[in-house]
Scaffold this motif. Structure first.
Motif, PDB file in Angstrom:
ATOM      1  N   THR A 197       0.824  -1.205   0.000  1.00 53.59           N
ATOM      2  CA  THR A 197       0.000   0.000   0.000  1.00 53.59           C
ATOM      3  C   THR A 197       0.860   1.257   0.000  1.00 53.59           C
ATOM      4  O   THR A 197       0.500   2.264   0.607  1.00 53.59           O
ATOM      5  N   LYS A 614     -11.119  -3.156   7.159  1.00 50.67           N
ATOM      6  CA  LYS A 614     -10.902  -2.740   5.774  1.00 50.67           C
ATOM      7  C   LYS A 614     -10.179  -1.407   5.665  1.00 50.67           C
ATOM      8  O   LYS A 614      -9.451  -1.170   4.701  1.00 50.67           O
ATOM      9  N   HIS A 615     -10.403  -0.527   6.619  1.00 49.61           N
ATOM     10  CA  HIS A 615      -9.821   0.806   6.548  1.00 49.61           C
ATOM     11  C   HIS A 615      -8.548   0.849   7.399  1.00 49.61           C
ATOM     12  O   HIS A 615      -8.615   0.809   8.629  1.00 49.61           O
ATOM     13  N   SER A 616      -7.407   0.942   6.746  1.00 55.34           N
ATOM     14  CA  SER A 616      -6.123   1.000   7.447  1.00 55.34           C
ATOM     15  C   SER A 616      -5.598   2.428   7.405  1.00 55.34           C
ATOM     16  O   SER A 616      -5.502   3.036   6.329  1.00 55.34           O
ATOM     17  N   TYR A 678      -3.276   5.909   3.923  1.00 57.47           N
ATOM     18  CA  TYR A 678      -4.609   5.308   4.083  1.00 57.47           C
ATOM     19  C   TYR A 678      -4.811   4.243   3.018  1.00 57.47           C
ATOM     20  O   TYR A 678      -4.434   4.415   1.854  1.00 57.47           O
ATOM     21  N   SER A 679      -5.398   3.119   3.435  1.00 56.04           N
ATOM     22  CA  SER A 679      -5.659   2.024   2.516  1.00 56.04           C
ATOM     23  C   SER A 679      -7.064   1.503   2.759  1.00 56.04           C
ATOM     24  O   SER A 679      -7.484   1.311   3.904  1.00 56.04           O
ATOM     25  N   PHE A 680      -7.787   1.272   1.667  1.00 51.23           N
ATOM     26  CA  PHE A 680      -9.122   0.680   1.756  1.00 51.23           C
ATOM     27  C   PHE A 680      -9.084  -0.729   1.195  1.00 51.23           C
ATOM     28  O   PHE A 680      -8.852  -0.935  -0.009  1.00 51.23           O
ATOM     29  N   ASP A 681      -9.268  -1.687   2.092  1.00 51.62           N
ATOM     30  CA  ASP A 681      -9.390  -3.084   1.709  1.00 51.62           C
ATOM     31  C   ASP A 681      -8.194  -3.561   0.877  1.00 51.62           C
ATOM     32  O   ASP A 681      -8.327  -4.464   0.047  1.00 51.62           O
ATOM     33  N   LYS A 682      -7.041  -2.916   1.064  1.00 53.52           N
ATOM     34  CA  LYS A 682      -5.815  -3.242   0.327  1.00 53.52           C
ATOM     35  C   LYS A 682      -5.993  -3.149  -1.182  1.00 53.52           C
ATOM     36  O   LYS A 682      -5.238  -3.740  -1.946  1.00 53.52           O
ATOM     37  N   TYR A 684      -7.270   0.224  -2.719  1.00 57.90           N
ATOM     38  CA  TYR A 684      -6.967   1.612  -3.051  1.00 57.90           C
ATOM     39  C   TYR A 684      -6.199   2.228  -1.874  1.00 57.90           C
ATOM     40  O   TYR A 684      -6.536   1.987  -0.713  1.00 57.90           O
ATOM     41  N   PHE A 685      -5.206   3.053  -2.169  1.00 52.13           N
ATOM     42  CA  PHE A 685      -4.421   3.628  -1.083  1.00 52.13           C
ATOM     43  C   PHE A 685      -3.872   4.990  -1.508  1.00 52.13           C
ATOM     44  O   PHE A 685      -3.769   5.307  -2.704  1.00 52.13           O
ATOM     45  N   ASN A 719      -8.440  -5.963  -6.820  1.00 59.26           N
ATOM     46  CA  ASN A 719      -9.727  -5.423  -7.243  1.00 59.26           C
ATOM     47  C   ASN A 719     -10.428  -6.317  -8.252  1.00 59.26           C
ATOM     48  O   ASN A 719     -11.646  -6.480  -8.201  1.00 59.26           O
TER      49      ASN A 719
END
Length: 855
Positions: A197, A614-616, A678-682, A684-685, A719
């Motif tokens: 990410t 999901k939200h890192s 920030y990463s969403f569900d690995k 999008y980041f 994705n």
């Protein structure tokens, strides 16, 4: 019995064929419950287990490619559970029966990674038994064992570690990342980011890869592996081990001129070097023992280099040395050597007969007018040389000042310790001969590293001491050997090296037409010339980490560094350059002594959390201060009697109308930096960096300047679900931002005065030698990068494509537009093309034996 009957009815449709199938999933780190749920969905197989015996909330790594189902389940649940298939075709997950120990005790502890983050799902086994457990989400574990047992800690992607109990009831363990997983974490020298990410363009090289390329030095190995890391050839200095290389990462960003720099500043186009989290010099990296290197990370675009703000326009090279390990005392020795052989094949010079004939045809031996008084001496000189050639005189001068150079290296490393206190110490020595006879560089170094870890506190102290002694060849410049005529003999009839190869026997009649006091290039080697430089440095790095809770920690560090350098140069009064100089000015002794003291201190707050699985989110807030103090003193003595050994007391005087030189400067820097990932569900980041730099090196109206970067990334393999046997990673990245360059001088914005040597009624006067510029701006470079990462064939092929562009303002210098392509041998191949300011670089790495995968 009732439960078994119900399960039998529910899953009677499952046949043995179901269990022979293989599964491919790529979920990354998820809870065991989610992993089992996904496997059930993909295979139509269900499982039977007890929630009280199997912790399904713990995190596991659910990445499998064409793996048998039972093997995959075994890896997920760990070694403390057994997998069985009942008559109805259901997988039963049951714990392994406990073992009764004679001297049983209960052991508790916390398991963390190298950055003190808790590790959930670590398997803990009592060695030699099937008794075991796993760590919870916070890294905590509890296990029963004999007081003399040994515990084995294992986790995917980390080195397995064994710890003796020895009656302890609390054992905390820090697992180390396996070497194979090194490139999964990007080490920037300030923060760490997960490669999956991270939007920055980086290249990570392990210490083993460096040594696979060669054992000269770190810079030479990096040059072979990384295409954007350019080491420019120095045809004047050649293979001199005492000359630092000229390095560029992705071209130039500044005007390379000495007029804009002072003596303590580096090449304005050189990258920034960072060693164990603190900035360092190119000389330190070149002299560093390669056996101490754990990894090297090259930061190339704005998203990765903006963390260093005003110093990052030319890229950043981050070097991490090996850390101490706990356990039994380990002693290792490494010894190697290398051979440098001068290659003179590129010098296609004429032999004696060809050279003399060339001179005849060019008119060197013909007087421009018909005058026997001038032509006869020329003819006599020509015929004498021709006669020597006929007798076999054909001197090859090029091999006289050079040698086959041998370099030997030795290093000893000792480490060990306990869970709470670990140590490592090392000694290294390198005897580096130069290709020019008499040149060389001897380097020694030593280090002592101590690490203390107790509960939430981690303190590391690294003491590093090094020294060097460099000698330049007394043969002088190689150039004069290339210019020497081959029809001259090296020695006279008594087999002696003479001062001159030829002196004019015909006075001014032939001066300018043929040899007039032709100097023998070997003569300097018979004199006691000295050019020696001794260096010594000591630095101490102290770093601490306080883990407040699972989401928050505080880091701080301070570096103190002291270095001294002394250069002694003695030119013998018998040198031919003093032929027409008065007796009291023959010979020269110069002594230059410099000292540097600096300190750097920083503090950083680190926050990390995972929301809804999901939200890192990872955030860093950092502040830093720095001060540099430099002093140098140079004195010169002239006039020495013949045969003197160069001691300044033997000199006749100081340099005429000159005085000793003293130079000092002090400058300070400070900065604050904020970074968010920030990463969403690995899938999008995004990376955002902002840094505000202040320095005394710039104008009083421009003391501070902001630098920033932004990056977006998209893991297409997650994705679109294309991850499998062929494609493992397909990632798209876009970054842009501003970085700066502070290598142009530390006093360029300050008025500088010097005293005049003239004195009048009012005393000594002062003159302005440098005018202050209060509006002197920071150099800013805008950088943008479009990148694509591709990993294929079960991680066997790792490729990266980057399309760069950068523009610098002020001091605008366009990027090198020269087109070039090239291929480099294993382990990295590269194709590179530069057109209209855009630079495209493709580099790919073949790991193991890819041919077996393709054919």
């Amino acid at each position: 019995m009732k439960r078994s009957l119900i399960l039998s009815i529910l899953f009677s449709s499952i046949t043995a064929f179901s269990f022979s199938q293989k599964i491919t999933i790529n979920m990354g780190k998820v809870s065991l419950h989610e992993a089992l749920k996904e496997i059930k969905k993909e295979t139509n197989i269900d499982f039977f287990y007890s929630d009280r015996e199997l912790n399904t909330d713990r995190v596991v790594l659910a990445n499998f490619i064409d793996t048998d189902i039972e093997e995959a389940i075994s890896k997920l649940v760990g070694k403390t559970y057994k997998i069985q298939k009942n008559e109805e075709g259901i997988l039963l997950i049951t714990p392994i029966h406990s073992v009764n120990f004679q001297n049983e005790i209960t052991i508790k502890g916390v398991i963390t990674d190298e950055f003190n983050n808790p590790l959930p799902g670590v398997t803990i086994l009592v060695k030699g038994t099937k008794q075991g457990t796993t760590s919870d989400f916070d890294g905590n574990y509890t296990i029963k064992a004999d007081k003399e047992s040994t515990l084995v800690f294992s986790y995917v992607g980390y080195n397995t570690q064994e710890v003796s109990v020895n009656g302890k009831t609390e054992i905390n363990v820090q697992l180390k990342t396996a070497v194979a997983e090194l490139d999964e974490v990007v080490v920037t020298g300030i923060i760490e980011r997960q490669k999956e990410t991270y939007t920055g363009a980086v290249t990570t090289i392990s210490g083993n890869e460096l040594k696979e390329i060669g054992n000269q030095n770190i810079i030479q190995s990096i040059k072979t592996i990384e295409p954007s890391f350019l080491v420019l050839e120095n045809n004047i200095q050649g293979a001199n081990p005492n000359i630092l290389p000229t390095i560029e990462v992705r071209g130039q960003t500044s005007i390379s001129t000495e007029d804009l720099r002072d003596e303590y500043d580096s090449d304005p186009n050189s990258p920034l070097f960072v060693l164990d989290g603190f900035e360092t010099t190119l000389r330190t990296i070149v002299d560093l023992d390669m056996n101490r290197v754990e990894s090297i990370t090259i930061l190339k675009d704005a998203a990765s280099t903006a963390l260093y703000g005003s110093k990052a326009a030319n890229g950043v090279v981050v070097v991490e040395t090996k850390k101490s390990k706990d356990g039994e005392l380990n002693i290792s020795y490494t010894g190697d050597f290398s051979v440098d052989i001068p290659d003179l094949s590129d010098y296609n010079l004429m032999n004696a007969e060809e050279k003399l004939e060339f001179e005849r045809l060019s008119g060197r031996w013909t007087y421009y007018s018909v005058d026997p008084a001038y032509q006869i001496p020329l003819d006599s000189a020509y015929n004498a040389k021709l006669a020597d050639i006929k007798r076999g005189v054909d001197t090859y001068w090029l091999n006289e000042p050079v040698q086959t150079a041998f370099t030997q290296r030795h290093s000893v490393y000792v480490d060990g310790g306990s869970d709470a206190l670990r140590f490592s110490t090392g000694l290294s020595y390198r005897d580096n001969e130069g290709v020019m006879k008499g040149s060389g560089r001897d380097i020694w170094s030593g280090n002592i590293d101590l690490t203390y870890r107790k509960n939430k506190i981690n303190i590391t102290n690294r003491l590093y001491v090094s020294g060097s002694m460099a000698n330049e060849s007394n043969y002088g410049s190689f150039e004069k050997f290339a210019q020497a005529n081959p029809y001259y003999k090296k020695y006279n009839d008594e087999n002696e090296i003479t001062r001159h190869l030829e002196t004019s026997a015909y006075g001014n009649y032939v001066r300018g037409y043929y040899g007039y006091n032709i100097v023998n290039p070997l003569y300097s080697s018979t004199l006691n010339n000295i050019d020696e430089t001794n260096g010594f440095s000591v630095q101490n790095n102290l770093a601490s980490i306080w883990t407040i809770n699972n989401n928050l920690r505080v880091q701080a560090g301070i570096q103190l560094k002291k270095s001294t350098t002394e250069n002694e140069v003695f030119i013998s009064p018998e040198e031919t350059i003093y032929d027409n100089v008065s007796f009291f000015e023959k010979g020269e002794y110069t002594n230059a002594h410099s000292e540097n003291f600096s300190y750097v201190a920083n503090a950083m707050l680190v926050y990390h959390n995972l929301f809804n699985k999901k939200h890192s989110l990872t955030g860093n807030l950092r502040a830093e201060i720095e001060e540099q103090n430099n002093e140098s003193y140079t004195t010169k003595a002239v006039g020495f009697p013949s045969g003197s050994n160069g001691k300044p007391s033997f000199s006749f005087s100081y340099d005429l109308n000159a005085k000793p030189n003293f130079y000092t400067n002090k400058y300070r820097r400070n900065n604050v930096m904020a970074s968010v990932n920030y990463s969403f569900d690995k899938k999008y980041f995004i990376d955002l960096n902002y840094r505000l730099d202040g320095s005394t090196a710039f104008g009083s109206k421009e003391r501070y300047s902001p630098f920033w970067s932004a990056g977006l990334g998209w893991n297409l393999h997650n994705n679109f679900g294309i991850k499998g046997d062929v494609i493992n990673v397909l990632r798209l990245r876009q970054t842009l931002g501003y970085t700066g360059n502070q290598n142009l001088g530390s006093v360029a914005s300050t008025s500088v005065y010097t005293y005049n040597s003239l004195i009048n009624y009012y005393g000594a006067g002062a003159k302005l030698t440098q005018y202050a510029n209060a509006d002197l701006e920071w150099q800013r470079t805008f950088d943008t990068n479009l990148g694509l990462d591709l990993v294929m064939f079960n991680n066997k092929l790792d490729a990266q494509f980057n399309l760069y562009n950068k523009n610098t303002n002020p001091l605008v210098v366009p990027i090198d537009l020269a087109s070039s392509t090239g291929l480099v041998n294993y382990p990295l191949n590269v194709g590179k093309l530069k057109v209209n300011g855009w630079e495209a670089v493709i580099n790919y790495k073949i790991i193991n034996n890819l041919e077996d995968q393709l054919f």
